[in-house]
Structure formats: C-alpha cells, structure tokens
Design an enzyme around this catalytic site. Structure first.
Site, PDB file in Angstrom:
ATOM      1  CD  GLU A  91      -1.470  -0.662   3.561  1.00  0.00           C
ATOM      2  OE1 GLU A  91      -2.045  -1.735   3.769  1.00  0.00           O
ATOM      3  OE2 GLU A  91      -1.663   0.361   4.239  1.00  0.00           O
ATOM      4  CB  CYS A 104       3.210   7.358   3.156  1.00  0.00           C
ATOM      5  SG  CYS A 104       3.809   6.139   4.316  1.00  0.00           S
ATOM      6  CB  CYS A 111       8.018  -5.549   7.795  1.00  0.00           C
ATOM      7  SG  CYS A 111       9.468  -4.834   8.600  1.00  0.00           S
ATOM      8  CB  CYS A 115       7.382  -3.482  15.409  1.00  0.00           C
ATOM      9  SG  CYS A 115       8.970  -2.915  14.784  1.00  0.00           S
ATOM     10  CB  CYS A 118       4.003  -2.638  13.105  1.00  0.00           C
ATOM     11  SG  CYS A 118       3.985  -2.231  11.347  1.00  0.00           S
ATOM     12  N   GLY A 157       7.277  -2.222   5.352  1.00  0.00           N
ATOM     13  CA  GLY A 157       8.631  -2.728   5.169  1.00  0.00           C
ATOM     14  C   GLY A 157       9.718  -1.896   5.822  1.00  0.00           C
ATOM     15  CD  GLU A 158      14.048  -0.896   8.626  1.00  0.00           C
ATOM     16  OE1 GLU A 158      13.219  -0.495   9.452  1.00  0.00           O
ATOM     17  OE2 GLU A 158      14.941  -0.172   8.168  1.00  0.00           O
ATOM     18  CG  LEU A 213      14.806   5.953  20.174  1.00  0.00           C
ATOM     19  CD1 LEU A 213      16.066   5.379  19.550  1.00  0.00           C
ATOM     20  CD2 LEU A 213      15.134   7.239  20.932  1.00  0.00           C
ATOM     21  CG  ASN A 288      -3.487   4.918  13.802  1.00  0.00           C
ATOM     22  OD1 ASN A 288      -4.506   5.487  14.180  1.00  0.00           O
ATOM     23  ND2 ASN A 288      -2.601   5.468  12.998  1.00  0.00           N
ATOM     24  CB  CYS A 330       1.487   1.858   6.918  1.00  0.00           C
ATOM     25  SG  CYS A 330       1.461   2.219   5.174  1.00  0.00           S
TER      26      CYS A 330
HETATM   27  N1  SAH Z   1      10.067   0.057   9.011  1.00  0.00           N
HETATM   28  C1  SAH Z   1      10.263   1.452   9.109  1.00  0.00           C
HETATM   29  C2  SAH Z   1       9.331   2.272   8.239  1.00  0.00           C
HETATM   30  C3  SAH Z   1       7.899   1.812   8.173  1.00  0.00           C
HETATM   31  S1  SAH Z   1       6.962   2.009   9.662  1.00  0.00           S
HETATM   32  C4  SAH Z   1      10.155   1.889  10.565  1.00  0.00           C
HETATM   33  O1  SAH Z   1       9.754   1.098  11.399  1.00  0.00           O
HETATM   34  O2  SAH Z   1      10.511   3.023  10.834  1.00  0.00           O
HETATM   35  C5  SAH Z   1       6.801   3.768   9.767  1.00  0.00           C
HETATM   36  C6  SAH Z   1       6.387   4.261  11.122  1.00  0.00           C
HETATM   37  O3  SAH Z   1       5.035   3.868  11.412  1.00  0.00           O
HETATM   38  C7  SAH Z   1       7.236   3.718  12.247  1.00  0.00           C
HETATM   39  O4  SAH Z   1       7.666   4.759  13.077  1.00  0.00           O
HETATM   40  C8  SAH Z   1       6.286   2.797  12.977  1.00  0.00           C
HETATM   41  O5  SAH Z   1       6.609   2.673  14.317  1.00  0.00           O
HETATM   42  C9  SAH Z   1       4.954   3.465  12.764  1.00  0.00           C
HETATM   43  N2  SAH Z   1       3.825   2.567  12.988  1.00  0.00           N
HETATM   44  C10 SAH Z   1       3.671   1.302  12.553  1.00  0.00           C
HETATM   45  N3  SAH Z   1       2.502   0.779  12.966  1.00  0.00           N
HETATM   46  C11 SAH Z   1       1.889   1.756  13.670  1.00  0.00           C
HETATM   47  C12 SAH Z   1       0.647   1.843  14.354  1.00  0.00           C
HETATM   48  N4  SAH Z   1      -0.200   0.831  14.409  1.00  0.00           N
HETATM   49  N5  SAH Z   1       0.348   3.011  14.978  1.00  0.00           N
HETATM   50  C13 SAH Z   1       1.196   4.063  14.934  1.00  0.00           C
HETATM   51  N6  SAH Z   1       2.380   4.038  14.306  1.00  0.00           N
HETATM   52  C14 SAH Z   1       2.729   2.884  13.687  1.00  0.00           C
HETATM   53 FE1  SF4 Z   2       8.461  -2.524  12.578  1.00  0.00          FE
HETATM   54 FE2  SF4 Z   2       8.551  -0.690  10.598  1.00  0.00          FE
HETATM   55 FE3  SF4 Z   2       8.516  -3.319  10.048  1.00  0.00          FE
HETATM   56 FE4  SF4 Z   2       6.322  -2.183  11.017  1.00  0.00          FE
HETATM   57  S1  SF4 Z   2       7.267  -1.737   9.067  1.00  0.00           S
HETATM   58  S2  SF4 Z   2       7.221  -4.159  11.643  1.00  0.00           S
HETATM   59  S3  SF4 Z   2       7.217  -0.657  12.396  1.00  0.00           S
HETATM   60  S4  SF4 Z   2      10.110  -2.220  11.151  1.00  0.00           S
END
Ligand code: SAH
Ligand code: SF4
Length: 340
Positions: A91, A104, A111, A115, A118, A157-158, A213, A288, A330
């Site tokens: 997406e 975005c 990914c 996390c 996520c 994705g990362e 972070l 979210n 996302c």
């Molecule tokens: N993988 C990278 C980029 C994609 S995620 C990263 O983790 O930075 C982009 C941002 O969206 C990250 O800061 C992540 O912590 C945040 N994010 C992911 N899922 C979320 C959620 N459910 N609510 C709020 N922020 C979220």
């Molecule tokens: Fe973590 Fe970013 Fe991957 Fe979601 S997209 S699992 S926040 S590293």
C-alpha cells in the site's frame, strides 16, 4: 525475470537502445516518457516507432503494478492498495496537506522486523520490492495525484533491509536524468537496522533520516521490537549521528506512543535529552490500534507528554491524525485484504 522498465536508469536505457540498434535519441525520448510524462506503458508512448514499443514489451516488465483499491477518507487522504505482477499487495498513501503533497511509500512486501504493534510485520517478510516496483509505486501515485513535494518511506517494510533496491530507486528519483527530486524532500524511516544505516551514510546525499526509537531504554524497546533484528539504542544513535554528519541533515526520532508502555513523563524527559544531545527533532505518533493488545494513550496523556518535551527545550511535532480510523496504520489495508 525481465527487468522493470520503470527501474531502468538513463544508462540502462541508452545501453538497451544501442543493443537493439536504435538511435541514441530514442533513449532520450524514452526517458522523457518515463520521467516527465510519467508513462509506464510502452503502448502509450506514441512517438516511438511500433517495433521499438514491441521490443520494449519483450525485454521489460512494463507495467507490472496496478492500483487495485482506493480507500479515501473525507480529508483528501487516499490509501492505494497496489497489486504487484505476482499478485502480492502493498500500500501507499497520498497525503495532500496545505500546499504540499506527500506520498508514503512501501519498500517491502511485509516486514521481517515484526514490531509487535505493527500490522506490516504480522506475517513476516514475503519479499523485497525491486527498484522498478518502488519507482512504479511512485509513478502510480504521481499519475493519480500529480508530482509530490515530499516522499516518506514509512509504508510497509524496513527500507534499510532492502538497500540494494531502495538506493538505486532513490538515485532515479533524484537524478537530473531521472525524476530530479531534491534529496531534501525524501525521508527514509528505519526501525534502526544499523548495517543499512551505515550504507545510507555512505551515500553522502542530503536525504532525511527518521529513526523509529519508540523507547528511551533497551528494556522498554524490547517490549515493542523482537530481538532478531533489534540493535541497542546506543548503536542506533551512533549510526544516526553518522548519517546526520554525512548527509548534513538533522534526523527525526519517531516515537509511537503506546499506553502504559512508553507514555510516562520520565520517558518524555529522557527522550527530550536524547534529542537535544543528538541535535535531533522528535515526532510523536499516537498509536493506531491494530488487533493486538496495545492501546493508544488518552489524549491528555499525549498532550502532557508533548508539553514535557517542549519545556525541556527539545523540538517536537505530533503526527497529524488524518486518513480516518479505518485501516489508518500502514499495513492494515493489506492485512484485511489478505484475510478476505
Ligand atoms: N520500518 C520502518 C518504516 C515503516 S513504519 C520503521 O519502522 O521506521 C513507519 C512508522 O510507522 C514507524 O515509526 C512505525 O513505528 C509506525 N507505525 C507502525 N505501525 C503503527 C501503528 N499501528 N500506529 C502508529 N504508528 C505505527
Ligand atoms: Fe516494525 Fe517498521 Fe517493520 Fe512495522 S514496518 S514491523 S514498524 S520495522
């Protein structure tokens, strides 16, 4: 597999014309279609001879990606579900705000970091996006909404785990022979994958870095990010400082706020100290809810947290809540599509 036309830079296009015994000016025309007209489909490149268009389709994937669903929220934000050539989905989000248009973008299908909060990492990594798929993602968004002012790689994705494809895509986006965007308008967000960040620093380009972070201690961070791809905060900040010095850009510390985990005022003060000592800015992202156990903090808790940071003297912004509740984070749209 055939290369993507969209991921081919001007050198590849010129070389291809040479191999196919086409005059050099044809590569210029081709580049014009791709980077100025934002056209991926050779059949629409009407000033190219028919045989050249046929050859292009023989030798390249063009186009491979399609928009399969659009979720609009009342405020102009559109989430596009894109289907890739092999049926996988990603997406992207189109975000108009005041005078600026931001995209975005995703960098991977799924990914591998996973996390816990996520949706993107729920089912692990399916595969990397290729450079061409990242460019097609950009082009599909541009065809729909016009050229963006800003790009943030904060979708699925990362990116720092896919630098072999992401960095050539950044090059096509910023090259004067490509889309010619300023690197200052592009932000790559990372969960702190240090080896990728070190390679990012080696580019020595004025790209922006955002570091997810989310915590001020490694213990708290361990509650949010699984150990297999997690580096220590000290290592991450050291790598981020290297990027800052190499790219000549202040970086952002992203902090997804989750109730009872990282939303206490002591964390706010420590976060402010980290930001000040690393000349970084803070971006607070209210969580979210996905389908896990985590909760978003109450509004007043978020406000107090933000005020505590401000009074400690650090720069802080809060991610504007747009895009509606439905599939707001996302990765959620892709997951709900996969469930169907
Ligand atoms: N993988 C990278 C980029 C994609 S995620 C990263 O983790 O930075 C982009 C941002 O969206 C990250 O800061 C992540 O912590 C945040 N994010 C992911 N899922 C979320 C959620 N459910 N609510 C709020 N922020 C979220
Ligand atoms: Fe973590 Fe970013 Fe991957 Fe979601 S997209 S699992 S926040 S590293």
């Amino acid at each position: 597999m055939k290369p993507f036309l969209a991921g081919s830079n001007i050198d590849t296009l010129t070389q291809w014309c040479l191999e196919r015994k086409l005059p050099k000016f044809r590569s210029k025309q081709l580049a014009n279609w791709l980077y100025e007209q934002v056209e991926i489909d050779p059949d629409a490149m009407l000033n190219l001879p028919q045989n050249m268009r046929t050859l292009l389709k023989e030798d390249f994937h063009a186009p491979g990606t399609q928009i399969s669903e659009i979720v609009s929220s009342g405020d102009g934000v559109e989430k596009l579900l894109l289907t890739l050539h092999d049926g996988e989905c990603i997406e992207m989000v189109v975000i108009p705000a005041e005078e600026r248009l931001t995209f975005c973008l995703s960098t991977q299908v799924g990914c591998p970091v996973g996390c816990y909060f996520c949706a993107s990492g729920k089912n692990g990594l399916t595969r990397n996006l290729s450079c061409g798929e990242i460019i097609e993602e950009f082009m599909l968004g541009t065809k729909r909404a016009g050229f963006p002012d800003n790009l943030v790689f904060m979708g699925i994705g990362e990116g720092m785990l896919n630098v072999e494809q992401l960095f050539p895509a950044l090059e096509i986006l910023t090259s004067p022979d490509g889309f010619g965007m300023s690197p200052r308008r592009i932000t790559v967000s990372t969960s702190g994958y240090v080896p990728g960040m070190l390679k990012f620093a080696e580019l020595k380009k004025e790209y922006n870095l955002a570091v997810s972070l989310h915590a001020v201690s490694d213990d708290i961070r361990a509650k949010l990010i699984p150990a297999r791809v997690r580096f220590s905060i000290a290592e991450i900040l050291k790598a981020a400082d290297l990027c800052r010095d190499a790219n000549n850009r202040q970086y952002t510390l992203e902090y997804t706020m989750i109730a009872g985990i990282n939303d206490d005022l002591d964390s706010a003060r420590k976060l402010a100290q980290i930001a000040i000592s690393h000349h970084a800015k803070i971006n607070l992202i209210p969580y979210n809810a996905t389908d896990g156990d985590f909760r978003r903090p109450e509004r007043t808790v978020i406000e107090n947290f933000e005020n505590e940071i401000k009074s400690a003297g650090a720069r802080v912004t809060r991610r504007v809540e747009r895009g509606g509740k439905k599939s707001a984070a996302c990765g959620q749209l892709r997951i709900s599509r996969m469930k169907k």
